[in-house]
Motif scaffolding. Structure first.
Motif, PDB file in Angstrom:
ATOM      1  N   GLY A   1      20.657 -67.672  -9.414  1.00 20.91           N
ATOM      2  CA  GLY A   1      20.584 -66.404  -8.706  1.00 20.91           C
ATOM      3  C   GLY A   1      20.455 -66.533  -7.199  1.00 20.91           C
ATOM      4  N   GLN A   2      20.045 -67.706  -6.715  1.00 21.58           N
ATOM      5  CA  GLN A   2      19.768 -67.866  -5.287  1.00 21.58           C
ATOM      6  C   GLN A   2      21.034 -67.773  -4.431  1.00 21.58           C
ATOM      7  N   LEU A   3      22.102 -68.454  -4.836  1.00 17.25           N
ATOM      8  CA  LEU A   3      23.311 -68.452  -4.012  1.00 17.25           C
ATOM      9  C   LEU A   3      23.929 -67.059  -3.934  1.00 17.25           C
ATOM     10  N   ARG A   4      23.880 -66.316  -5.024  1.00 16.65           N
ATOM     11  CA  ARG A   4      24.405 -64.938  -5.005  1.00 16.65           C
ATOM     12  C   ARG A   4      23.595 -64.077  -4.030  1.00 16.65           C
ATOM     13  N   ALA A   5      22.288 -64.248  -4.060  1.00 10.70           N
ATOM     14  CA  ALA A   5      21.434 -63.467  -3.164  1.00 10.70           C
ATOM     15  C   ALA A   5      21.654 -63.864  -1.707  1.00 10.70           C
ATOM     16  N   MET A   6      21.815 -65.146  -1.460  1.00  7.74           N
ATOM     17  CA  MET A   6      22.058 -65.610  -0.090  1.00  7.74           C
ATOM     18  C   MET A   6      23.363 -65.032   0.455  1.00  7.74           C
ATOM     19  N   CYS A   7      24.416 -65.106  -0.356  1.00 10.13           N
ATOM     20  CA  CYS A   7      25.708 -64.598   0.098  1.00 10.13           C
ATOM     21  C   CYS A   7      25.662 -63.087   0.329  1.00 10.13           C
ATOM     22  N   ALA A   8      24.947 -62.369  -0.539  1.00 11.91           N
ATOM     23  CA  ALA A   8      24.842 -60.915  -0.376  1.00 11.91           C
ATOM     24  C   ALA A   8      24.190 -60.553   0.954  1.00 11.91           C
TER      25      ALA A   8
END
Length: 245
Positions: free
Chosen positions: A197-204
Motif C-alpha cells: 500500500g505504501q507505493l500507491r499512497a506515495m504516488c497519489a
C-alpha cells in the motif's frame, strides 16, 4: 510374490547400511523403485527393482529456498500454499542456473517472505531455511528492494524529488529512497522498508495513479535472467545455499 516389506529395509539389505541411513538415502532422493525416484521410506514393496544412485551421499539435504515470480492477482501471504500458487516440479524455470535436484520435500512447509500486495507481481521468496527466515525478518528494514511501478496522471511539480524524500505514510515520515523514470509510464524505486500500500499512497501524493507494481529485486537477489529473458510469471528457481540477500 514376496511378502511386502518397507522400502527402507530393502535398501538396508541391498547396501549393508543401517536402517537410519537407508531412510536418509530415500528421503534425500537417492533411491528409485522400478526406475522412479521415491522419497517415502515406509513404502511397502515386494518384487520391484530397487536401486541406489551411485552418486548417493549421506550428507543431509539442505532446506530449500525458492524464488518465485508471482503473477498479479492473488495473495501469496495469507494461507495459500505452494500447490495453490502452481509451485511444482513442472513449473521450475527451464533456465534455472542452479543444479539442485528437485525433491518433493522442497515443496513442503514453505514460508513466504517479504510481503507483496496481491495486485502486484514479481519476486517473492518461499523458504524452509531458518537462516533465510531470520535474515528476511530481522533485517528486512535494511534490505533494499527494487520495484517497477506503472503510473498514469500528471506528476506534481517537484514530484520526483518529493517521492525520493519528504513524504509520509500512515502517520510516519518515510526515509529517503531512490526514484527514477524507467520509461515515460514507469517509475523505478530502490527503497527500504516498503510495505503493501505504501507505493500507491506515495504516488497519489504527487498526482499519480498506480496501474501496476512489479518487484524486480530483494537485496542482491533478482528475479533472474536467462537466454530467453527474465524468469516468467508463474515459474520459480532455487536460491543456491550460501547466496546472500
Amino acid at each position: 510374490m514376496s511378502e511386502p516389506i518397507r522400502l527402507a529395509r530393502r535398501v538396508a539389505e541391498l547396501t549393508g547400511c543401517t536402517r537410519a541411513e537407508a531412510e536418509a538415502y530415500i528421503r534425500n532422493g537417492w533411491v528409485s523403485v522400478d526406475g522412479v525416484m521415491v522419497e517415502t521410506p515406509q513404502l511397502r514393496i515386494t518384487d520391484e527393482v530397487v536401486a541406489l544412485d551411485p552418486e548417493a551421499r549421506k550428507k543431509p539435504v539442505e532446506p530449500a529456498t525458492l524464488l518465485f515470480h508471482k503473477p498479479a492477482g492473488f495473495d501469496a501471504f495469507n494461507g495459500i500454499g505452494s500447490a495453490a500458487m502452481g509451485i511444482a516440479p513442472d513449473t521450475r524455470w527451464a533456465d534455472d542456473p542452479h543444479e539442485q535436484r528437485v525433491l518433493q520435500r522442497h515443496f513442503e512447509r514453505l514460508t513466504p517472505m517479504v510481503p507483496l500486495e496481491p495486485e502486484a507481481s514479481g519476486l517473492i521468496v518461499l523458504t524452509q531455511d531458518g537462516r533465510v527466515w531470520r535474515r528476511l525478518t530481522e533485517d528486512l528494514a535494511t534490505i533494499e528492494q527494487e520495484l517497477l511501478v506503472g503510473v498514469e496522471g500528471r506528476l506534481a511539480p517537484y514530484g520526483l524529488h518529493k517521492l525520493a524524500q519528504g513524504l509520509t505514510f500512515e502517520g510516519r515520515e518515510l526515509p529517503p529512497c531512490k526514484v527514477s523514470w524507467q520509461n515515460e509510464t514507469t517509475l523505478r524505486f530502490a527503497i527500504k522498508g516498503v510495505v503493501p500500500g505504501q507505493l500507491r499512497a506515495m504516488c497519489a501524493q504527487v498526482g499519480l495513479d498506480v496501474t501496476a507494481i512489479r518487484r524486480q529485486r530483494i537485496g542482491r537477489i533478482a528475479i533472474g535472467k536467462g537466454p530467453e529473458g527474465a524468469m516468467p510469471p508463474g515459474q520459480w528457481r532455487y536460491l543456491p545455499v550460501g547466496e546472500r540477500f
